[in-house]
Design a protein around this motif. Structure first.
Motif, PDB file in Angstrom:
ATOM      1  N   PHE A  24       0.862  -1.180   0.000  1.00  0.00           N
ATOM      2  CA  PHE A  24       0.000   0.000   0.000  1.00  0.00           C
ATOM      3  C   PHE A  24       0.901   1.233   0.000  1.00  0.00           C
ATOM      4  N   ILE A  29      -1.381   0.730  -5.283  1.00  0.00           N
ATOM      5  CA  ILE A  29      -1.085  -0.630  -4.844  1.00  0.00           C
ATOM      6  C   ILE A  29      -0.001  -1.207  -5.741  1.00  0.00           C
ATOM      7  N   ALA A  35      -0.870  -6.544  -1.006  1.00  0.00           N
ATOM      8  CA  ALA A  35      -1.968  -5.596  -1.220  1.00  0.00           C
ATOM      9  C   ALA A  35      -2.699  -5.896  -2.530  1.00  0.00           C
ATOM     10  N   MET A  39      -6.557  -6.856  -2.883  1.00  0.00           N
ATOM     11  CA  MET A  39      -7.448  -6.091  -3.750  1.00  0.00           C
ATOM     12  C   MET A  39      -8.166  -7.009  -4.739  1.00  0.00           C
ATOM     13  N   VAL A  56      -9.443  -3.037   2.287  1.00  0.00           N
ATOM     14  CA  VAL A  56      -8.467  -2.717   1.236  1.00  0.00           C
ATOM     15  C   VAL A  56      -8.510  -1.226   0.902  1.00  0.00           C
ATOM     16  N   GLN A  60      -5.417   1.354   1.609  1.00  0.00           N
ATOM     17  CA  GLN A  60      -4.841   2.107   0.499  1.00  0.00           C
ATOM     18  C   GLN A  60      -4.879   3.604   0.782  1.00  0.00           C
TER      19      GLN A  60
END
Length: 124
Positions: A24, A29, A35, A39, A56, A60
């Motif tokens: 992140f 990403i 990450a 996602m 997520v 982020q």
């Protein structure tokens, strides 16, 4: 015993480093990162998009913009408390076996009564 101030400071400082290591970043990403996998899983679970306010999306946002001071303090305190809890939950080592148990093992392992494993015989 509650977390100490140095533990809280260390936990707060670890948040951006940990998020960056997970993928992140400020630029988005990172490809092939944890990450990215998170996602992808969130998008599949939500029918193709990441829901606003999801874990997520929140991570982020924090990875890109950082946290406010109050959020840093809250996360640091929670992280320190969790670390203290995990550090205090060590299991005790079992006691060493007594001499009587060792004598019993020696008596039962004469070797004459042990079954022998033999390789299968080849039929010709």
């Amino acid at each position: 015993m509650p977390p100490k101030l140095d533990q809280i400071v260390a936990a707060v400082a670890a948040v951006p480093v940990t998020l960056s290591a997970m993928g992140f970043t400020g630029a988005g990403i990172a490809a092939s990162s944890l990450a990215a996998k998170m996602m992808s899983a969130a998008a599949v679970a939500n029918g193709g998009g990441v829901a606003a306010g999801s874990l997520v999306a929140t991570l982020q946002s924090v990875g890109a913009a950082g946290l406010s001071t109050s959020s840093n303090i809250l996360l640091g305190t929670a992280g320190s408390a969790f670390g203290y809890y995990m550090g205090g939950s060590k299991k005790k080592t079992p006691p060493a076996p007594s001499d009587e148990a060792e004598e019993d093992e020696e008596d039962s392992s004469s070797g004459d009564d042990d079954p022998q494993i033999r390789p299968p015989s080849k039929k010709t």
